[in-house]
Design an enzyme around this catalytic site. Structure first.
Site, mmCIF file in Angstrom:
data_model
loop_
_atom_site.group_PDB
_atom_site.id
_atom_site.type_symbol
_atom_site.label_atom_id
_atom_site.label_comp_id
_atom_site.label_asym_id
_atom_site.label_seq_id
_atom_site.Cartn_x
_atom_site.Cartn_y
_atom_site.Cartn_z
ATOM 1 N N ASN A 73 0.887 -1.156 0.000
ATOM 2 C CA ASN A 73 0.000 0.000 0.000
ATOM 3 C C ASN A 73 0.930 1.211 0.000
ATOM 4 O O ASN A 73 1.500 1.566 1.042
ATOM 5 C CB ASN A 73 -0.903 0.005 1.237
ATOM 6 C CG ASN A 73 -1.893 1.162 1.211
ATOM 7 O OD1 ASN A 73 -1.740 2.105 0.425
ATOM 8 N ND2 ASN A 73 -2.900 1.119 2.061
ATOM 9 N N HIS A 79 -0.103 7.943 -5.952
ATOM 10 C CA HIS A 79 -0.596 8.931 -6.911
ATOM 11 C C HIS A 79 0.518 9.774 -7.530
ATOM 12 O O HIS A 79 0.263 10.566 -8.427
ATOM 13 C CB HIS A 79 -1.626 9.833 -6.214
ATOM 14 C CG HIS A 79 -2.599 9.066 -5.375
ATOM 15 N ND1 HIS A 79 -3.489 8.158 -5.919
ATOM 16 C CD2 HIS A 79 -2.806 9.014 -4.025
ATOM 17 C CE1 HIS A 79 -4.203 7.599 -4.929
ATOM 18 N NE2 HIS A 79 -3.796 8.113 -3.786
ATOM 19 N N ASP A 86 8.795 2.298 -10.824
ATOM 20 C CA ASP A 86 9.950 1.727 -11.526
ATOM 21 C C ASP A 86 10.605 0.614 -10.714
ATOM 22 O O ASP A 86 11.092 -0.371 -11.283
ATOM 23 C CB ASP A 86 10.978 2.823 -11.828
ATOM 24 C CG ASP A 86 10.541 3.729 -12.984
ATOM 25 O OD1 ASP A 86 9.526 3.414 -13.646
ATOM 26 O OD2 ASP A 86 11.224 4.749 -13.224
ATOM 27 N N GLU A 97 -1.340 -4.697 -5.031
ATOM 28 C CA GLU A 97 -1.513 -3.352 -4.467
ATOM 29 C C GLU A 97 -2.799 -3.330 -3.639
ATOM 30 O O GLU A 97 -3.826 -3.820 -4.106
ATOM 31 C CB GLU A 97 -1.618 -2.379 -5.637
ATOM 32 C CG GLU A 97 -1.783 -0.946 -5.246
ATOM 33 C CD GLU A 97 -2.511 -0.126 -6.310
ATOM 34 O OE1 GLU A 97 -2.326 1.086 -6.305
ATOM 35 O OE2 GLU A 97 -3.274 -0.705 -7.114
ATOM 36 N N ILE A 100 -7.011 0.689 1.391
ATOM 37 C CA ILE A 100 -8.063 0.458 2.378
ATOM 38 C C ILE A 100 -9.359 1.093 1.898
ATOM 39 O O ILE A 100 -10.425 0.490 1.947
ATOM 40 C CB ILE A 100 -7.631 1.049 3.744
ATOM 41 C CG1 ILE A 100 -6.389 0.303 4.248
ATOM 42 C CG2 ILE A 100 -8.767 0.985 4.767
ATOM 43 C CD1 ILE A 100 -5.687 0.984 5.403
ATOM 44 N N SER A 101 -9.263 2.330 1.432
ATOM 45 C CA SER A 101 -10.434 3.051 0.927
ATOM 46 C C SER A 101 -10.590 2.794 -0.579
ATOM 47 O O SER A 101 -9.656 2.299 -1.228
ATOM 48 C CB SER A 101 -10.266 4.553 1.176
ATOM 49 O OG SER A 101 -9.162 5.041 0.436
ATOM 50 N N ARG A 110 -6.822 11.254 -6.405
ATOM 51 C CA ARG A 110 -6.571 9.860 -6.018
ATOM 52 C C ARG A 110 -6.886 8.881 -7.151
ATOM 53 O O ARG A 110 -6.634 7.682 -7.044
ATOM 54 C CB ARG A 110 -7.375 9.501 -4.758
ATOM 55 C CG ARG A 110 -6.891 10.203 -3.527
ATOM 56 C CD ARG A 110 -7.591 9.732 -2.268
ATOM 57 N NE ARG A 110 -7.641 10.798 -1.295
ATOM 58 C CZ ARG A 110 -6.665 11.098 -0.438
ATOM 59 N NH1 ARG A 110 -5.564 10.393 -0.431
ATOM 60 N NH2 ARG A 110 -6.770 12.102 0.402
#
Ligand code: DQA
Length: 155
Positions: A73, A79, A86, A97, A100-101, A110
């Protein structure tokens, strides 16, 4: 088999920060649940959190030759960070990946995601349970790679 879980900036503040978005669970509790589940399945797991982009890049690089999969995460760096993107591409490990939201239904900025295109998959909007889903997912992917002796299927 070994999975490295990498947590980006401000995730050490889970349980305190914006509980209406991220919930009351602390990072240590999330990690304990992941650790228990990994142990039940014979998987070694290592946890790493940093607020610094370069440290996250270093940790991803360290995974090369050491881990079989990454759960990340990247938090706000998702962003913005071409360097983290890379690094994930460079090590070439299966990478899940987690957010949570649900980043797709929040602020416009976002919706920009530097990381997703180099990850195997993304799990968003399930709250802390997303980390469990990511662990199930990475175990499945690592097994497929093992059974196919190196040739990963790209879905
Ligand atoms: C986050 C979403 C990001 O936009 C934010 O900057 C975070 C957490 C999430 O898990 O929902 O720090 O990655």
């Amino acid at each position: 088999m070994k999975v490295v879980v990498i947590q980006g900036p401000n995730l050490n503040m889970l349980g305190i920060r914006e509980q209406q978005i991220y919930g009351p669970m602390k990072l240590e509790q999330i990690h304990q649940q992941m650790k228990d589940f990994a142990a039940q399945n014979g998987i070694e797991v290592e946890f790493f959190q940093s607020n610094l982009e370069g440290e996250i890049v270093d940790k991803i690089q360290e995974c090369y030759g050491d881990a079989n999969g990454i759960i990340i995460n990247a938090a706000a760096y998702t962003h913005t960070s071409i360097a983290i993107r890379d690094a994930i591409a460079a090590v070439g490990l299966p990478t899940v990946e987690v957010h949570i939201s649900n980043i797709h239904r929040r602020e416009e900025f976002r919706k920009e995601n530097m990381i997703a295109p180099v990850c195997t998959s993304s799990i968003v909007g399930f709250g802390p349970f997303g980390y469990h889903l990511a662990m199930v997912g990475i175990m499945q992917i690592m097994n497929e790679i093992k059974n196919l002796s190196g040739a990963a299927v790209l879905f």
